[in-house]
Design a protein around this motif. Sequence first.
Motif, PDB file in Angstrom:
ATOM      1  N   ASN A 194     -25.320  34.609 -11.345  1.00 38.20           N
ATOM      2  CA  ASN A 194     -24.868  33.395 -12.032  1.00 38.20           C
ATOM      3  C   ASN A 194     -23.349  33.382 -12.193  1.00 38.20           C
ATOM      4  O   ASN A 194     -22.728  32.321 -12.233  1.00 38.20           O
ATOM      5  N   GLY A 195     -22.759  34.580 -12.286  1.00 36.55           N
ATOM      6  CA  GLY A 195     -21.303  34.649 -12.343  1.00 36.55           C
ATOM      7  C   GLY A 195     -20.668  34.082 -11.088  1.00 36.55           C
ATOM      8  O   GLY A 195     -19.566  33.526 -11.137  1.00 36.55           O
ATOM      9  N   TYR A 196     -21.375  34.200  -9.962  1.00 34.45           N
ATOM     10  CA  TYR A 196     -20.894  33.600  -8.703  1.00 34.45           C
ATOM     11  C   TYR A 196     -21.147  32.098  -8.689  1.00 34.45           C
ATOM     12  O   TYR A 196     -20.234  31.305  -8.426  1.00 34.45           O
ATOM     13  N   THR A 197     -22.356  31.672  -9.012  1.00 36.92           N
ATOM     14  CA  THR A 197     -22.680  30.245  -8.943  1.00 36.92           C
ATOM     15  C   THR A 197     -21.879  29.433  -9.952  1.00 36.92           C
ATOM     16  O   THR A 197     -21.525  28.278  -9.685  1.00 36.92           O
ATOM     17  N   GLN A 198     -21.562  30.044 -11.116  1.00 44.79           N
ATOM     18  CA  GLN A 198     -20.823  29.308 -12.140  1.00 44.79           C
ATOM     19  C   GLN A 198     -19.388  29.012 -11.731  1.00 44.79           C
ATOM     20  O   GLN A 198     -18.723  28.171 -12.339  1.00 44.79           O
ATOM     21  N   GLU A 203     -16.222  23.299 -16.561  1.00 43.41           N
ATOM     22  CA  GLU A 203     -15.895  24.199 -17.660  1.00 43.41           C
ATOM     23  C   GLU A 203     -17.054  24.371 -18.639  1.00 43.41           C
ATOM     24  O   GLU A 203     -17.145  25.378 -19.328  1.00 43.41           O
ATOM     25  N   GLY A 204     -17.941  23.391 -18.707  1.00 43.09           N
ATOM     26  CA  GLY A 204     -19.093  23.479 -19.595  1.00 43.09           C
ATOM     27  C   GLY A 204     -20.288  24.153 -18.963  1.00 43.09           C
ATOM     28  O   GLY A 204     -21.359  24.230 -19.570  1.00 43.09           O
ATOM     29  N   GLY A 205     -20.119  24.640 -17.727  1.00 38.70           N
ATOM     30  CA  GLY A 205     -21.211  25.322 -17.056  1.00 38.70           C
ATOM     31  C   GLY A 205     -22.190  24.395 -16.372  1.00 38.70           C
ATOM     32  O   GLY A 205     -23.260  24.832 -15.930  1.00 38.70           O
ATOM     33  N   LYS A 206     -21.841  23.094 -16.241  1.00 35.05           N
ATOM     34  CA  LYS A 206     -22.730  22.127 -15.605  1.00 35.05           C
ATOM     35  C   LYS A 206     -22.273  21.856 -14.174  1.00 35.05           C
ATOM     36  O   LYS A 206     -21.084  21.867 -13.872  1.00 35.05           O
ATOM     37  N   PHE A 207     -23.251  21.604 -13.308  1.00 35.98           N
ATOM     38  CA  PHE A 207     -22.959  21.339 -11.902  1.00 35.98           C
ATOM     39  C   PHE A 207     -22.829  19.828 -11.701  1.00 35.98           C
ATOM     40  O   PHE A 207     -23.787  19.071 -11.895  1.00 35.98           O
ATOM     41  N   THR A 208     -21.637  19.371 -11.356  1.00 39.73           N
ATOM     42  CA  THR A 208     -21.357  17.953 -11.182  1.00 39.73           C
ATOM     43  C   THR A 208     -20.825  17.707  -9.773  1.00 39.73           C
ATOM     44  O   THR A 208     -20.496  18.639  -9.040  1.00 39.73           O
ATOM     45  N   ASN A 209     -20.748  16.426  -9.416  1.00 40.77           N
ATOM     46  CA  ASN A 209     -20.239  16.048  -8.092  1.00 40.77           C
ATOM     47  C   ASN A 209     -18.722  15.858  -8.078  1.00 40.77           C
ATOM     48  O   ASN A 209     -18.159  15.433  -7.060  1.00 40.77           O
ATOM     49  N   LYS A 210     -18.085  16.138  -9.221  1.00 39.17           N
ATOM     50  CA  LYS A 210     -16.647  15.957  -9.306  1.00 39.17           C
ATOM     51  C   LYS A 210     -15.939  16.908  -8.353  1.00 39.17           C
ATOM     52  O   LYS A 210     -16.172  18.117  -8.360  1.00 39.17           O
ATOM     53  N   LYS A 211     -15.065  16.361  -7.506  1.00 39.04           N
ATOM     54  CA  LYS A 211     -14.383  17.169  -6.500  1.00 39.04           C
ATOM     55  C   LYS A 211     -13.179  17.870  -7.119  1.00 39.04           C
ATOM     56  O   LYS A 211     -12.308  17.232  -7.701  1.00 39.04           O
ATOM     57  N   PRO A 212     -13.102  19.206  -6.997  1.00 37.45           N
ATOM     58  CA  PRO A 212     -11.964  19.934  -7.578  1.00 37.45           C
ATOM     59  C   PRO A 212     -10.701  19.727  -6.758  1.00 37.45           C
ATOM     60  O   PRO A 212     -10.751  19.306  -5.595  1.00 37.45           O
ATOM     61  N   SER A 213      -9.562  20.018  -7.351  1.00 36.21           N
ATOM     62  CA  SER A 213      -8.289  19.923  -6.647  1.00 36.21           C
ATOM     63  C   SER A 213      -8.199  21.018  -5.587  1.00 36.21           C
ATOM     64  O   SER A 213      -8.946  22.003  -5.610  1.00 36.21           O
ATOM     65  N   ALA A 214      -7.244  20.859  -4.667  1.00 36.11           N
ATOM     66  CA  ALA A 214      -7.066  21.846  -3.602  1.00 36.11           C
ATOM     67  C   ALA A 214      -6.687  23.209  -4.177  1.00 36.11           C
ATOM     68  O   ALA A 214      -7.180  24.251  -3.723  1.00 36.11           O
ATOM     69  N   ALA A 215      -5.813  23.199  -5.194  1.00 38.07           N
ATOM     70  CA  ALA A 215      -5.384  24.465  -5.803  1.00 38.07           C
ATOM     71  C   ALA A 215      -6.551  25.155  -6.504  1.00 38.07           C
ATOM     72  O   ALA A 215      -6.718  26.376  -6.406  1.00 38.07           O
ATOM     73  N   GLN A 216      -7.367  24.343  -7.204  1.00 39.75           N
ATOM     74  CA  GLN A 216      -8.522  24.909  -7.894  1.00 39.75           C
ATOM     75  C   GLN A 216      -9.533  25.469  -6.893  1.00 39.75           C
ATOM     76  O   GLN A 216     -10.118  26.531  -7.111  1.00 39.75           O
ATOM     77  N   THR A 217      -9.736  24.755  -5.785  1.00 36.94           N
ATOM     78  CA  THR A 217     -10.653  25.223  -4.743  1.00 36.94           C
ATOM     79  C   THR A 217     -10.200  26.556  -4.176  1.00 36.94           C
ATOM     80  O   THR A 217     -11.006  27.465  -3.948  1.00 36.94           O
ATOM     81  N   GLU A 218      -8.882  26.689  -3.956  1.00 36.86           N
ATOM     82  CA  GLU A 218      -8.349  27.940  -3.414  1.00 36.86           C
ATOM     83  C   GLU A 218      -8.585  29.096  -4.376  1.00 36.86           C
ATOM     84  O   GLU A 218      -8.985  30.190  -3.974  1.00 36.86           O
ATOM     85  N   ARG A 219      -8.361  28.847  -5.687  1.00 31.64           N
ATOM     86  CA  ARG A 219      -8.586  29.894  -6.679  1.00 31.64           C
ATOM     87  C   ARG A 219     -10.059  30.266  -6.737  1.00 31.64           C
ATOM     88  O   ARG A 219     -10.424  31.441  -6.827  1.00 31.64           O
ATOM     89  N   THR A 220     -10.930  29.231  -6.677  1.00 33.02           N
ATOM     90  CA  THR A 220     -12.368  29.482  -6.727  1.00 33.02           C
ATOM     91  C   THR A 220     -12.821  30.306  -5.536  1.00 33.02           C
ATOM     92  O   THR A 220     -13.606  31.249  -5.670  1.00 33.02           O
ATOM     93  N   ASN A 221     -12.344  29.960  -4.354  1.00 34.40           N
ATOM     94  CA  ASN A 221     -12.745  30.677  -3.147  1.00 34.40           C
ATOM     95  C   ASN A 221     -12.313  32.146  -3.199  1.00 34.40           C
ATOM     96  O   ASN A 221     -13.051  33.037  -2.787  1.00 34.40           O
ATOM     97  N   THR A 222     -11.105  32.382  -3.708  1.00 32.19           N
ATOM     98  CA  THR A 222     -10.614  33.762  -3.821  1.00 32.19           C
ATOM     99  C   THR A 222     -11.499  34.566  -4.761  1.00 32.19           C
ATOM    100  O   THR A 222     -11.901  35.697  -4.459  1.00 32.19           O
ATOM    101  N   GLU A 223     -11.809  33.969  -5.904  1.00 36.17           N
ATOM    102  CA  GLU A 223     -12.660  34.650  -6.885  1.00 36.17           C
ATOM    103  C   GLU A 223     -14.075  34.820  -6.344  1.00 36.17           C
ATOM    104  O   GLU A 223     -14.730  35.849  -6.591  1.00 36.17           O
TER     105      GLU A 223
END
Length: 488
Positions: A194-198, A203-223
Motif C-alpha cells: 500500500n505504501g507503493y500504491t498510495q 493527499e487524503g489517500g483517495k484515488f482520483t482522476n486528477k492529473k499530477p504536475s510533471a514535477a510531481q510525477t517525476e518525484r512519484t516515479n523516483t519514489e
Amino acid sequence: MIALDEATVDGLATNSDAAKNGKALIAKKKFTKLHVSDDGELLVGECQGSGKDPYKCSVDYARADQPTFRCSCPSRQFPCKHNLGLMYAYAQKKPFTKAAVPADLQEKREKLSAKKEKQAVAAAAPPKPKQVNVAALAKKVKAQLDGMDVLEKLVHDAVRLGVGNMTAKLAKQMEEQAKKLGDAYLPGARMALNGYTQLFADEGGKFTNKKPSAAQTERTNTEALDQLARLHAVIKQGRAYLKKRLDDPNLEVPTDTAIAAWLGHAWQLAELKARGLTEPDAELVQLAFNSHDDPARQELVDTGIWMTLGSGKIRVTQTLRPYKALKFIKAEDSVYGVVHVKELCVYPGSVNPRVRWDASTTRPLELEDLKKVRSHGRADFAAAVKDVKNVLKAPLADRTPILALNYKTLGKVGGEYVIEDAAGNRLVLTDVGMSEEPPSLGMLPLLPRAVFANQMMIARFRHDLDSRQLRVKPLSLVTEREVIRLTL
C-alpha cells in the motif's frame, strides 16, 4: 515524596479537555480540602461539584510507577478531572495539610499491597513452559509463504507495467488485490504494498482522476522505483525468514532481523522480555513528538523520539491507532520530563529501534539532564554521514534515521539553511519528502540568536533520490537550558 510538575500531569490526562477541566477546578477554587499523607505518597482532596456533597478524590503513589486514582464522581475516565485537579494543585504548590491516611483508603492500600506481593512471588517463580501448538503455527507459516507468492505476483505485475504507466485506477485495483495478504497473515506486507500504491493517490489517500504536475510525477516515479526495490527485498528476505522458521522445531521468531515486523508480526511485551530484549532502569528524555495520518496503514500514528540518558541511543515509541478503533486507544502526547523505566523493552532493529514499557515514573527535566543529552551528540559530521550511508545500504533499513548532531554554526548559505561542524563539514537542512512530520525550517527565523552556534540538533537524515545527497530535517534543538521542539 511525590515528584509532580504540570507537564507530568498533562501526560496523565486522557485528553486535552480533561486536562483543561482539571486546571479549571483550581482556577475556580473548587477544592475545599487538600491533604497529603505523612509518608508523602497519598494526595487526598474534596472538590465541590454540582451536588450538595463534595466529591472525594485521591491519588495514591504507593506504587510510584503505577499511581492509583480514586474518586466518588460518576466519571469513567481515569484519572478523572478531579484527580487531575488534585495533582495540578500539588504541582502548583498549593497548600496541602498533612493528614493521616483515611481508614477506608488504608484498607484499600493493604489489599493492593497484598496483591502486589502475590504478583511478585508469581513473577519470581520459574516460568511455566508456554504451550505452543506447533502444528497450527506451522500451518500459519505455510499460509504466509503462499501469501508471499501473491505479493511477488503483484510486484511483478507492477514492474511489467512500469511506474510511468501506473494510474490511480490501476493502483486502486492493486490495493484491492492486496487484501488477500491480510488473509494470509501478512498485514505488514500488505501495508508495504500500500505504501507503493498510495504514491498514486491524493493527499487524503483517495484515488482520483486528477492529473499530477510533471514535477510531481517525476518525484512519484523516483519514489516508486525505490518502493519496488524495497518490496523485492521484503519478498526475498521474507521468504527466507519463513523457511527458516519452518526448519526450527519450535518455530521461534528470530530477533536478529526486523523482517518479522515487515511481514506484520506484532511483538508483545511478554515476548520481548522472554527473549531478553530489555534494558534495566532506563531513563529517557523525549526530544520530539508528532502525530500523523497514515492512509496506507489506515491508522493514526503517534511517534515519540527519545534519547536514553545512559547510552545516548535514540529510540522511538509508536502508538498505532487504527481508524476502526480510535475511540478505544488513548492518543499519546508530548512528555517534557525524564521518564524512568524499570524494564525497557527494545524491538529488533538497527539505528532507532522501537521501544515500549508497561510502567514508569516521571520527574522534572533538570539542567544536568540536558548536559548529559548534549554530551551524546555527534560532533564529526563526516563520520556521521559515513555511518548513515552504511545503514542505508540495507534495502529494508529505515530510510530516515535520526542522529544527535553537535554543530558549531547554523545559518544560510546560498539561500539554504546548513549546519557546520568544527572541521567545516556541512549538512543541508530540508523539509522535502518528510510529509509524516510537520515542516520545521519555518521555525528557525523565530528562534533567538543564541541557538545558531554551538548547540545540538536532533536531525532526521534523508537521502534525496533526485539529487543523490544526504540532507537532514531538524526535529529539535537542545541548548544548555531547554529542548526547543520544531515539529509541533
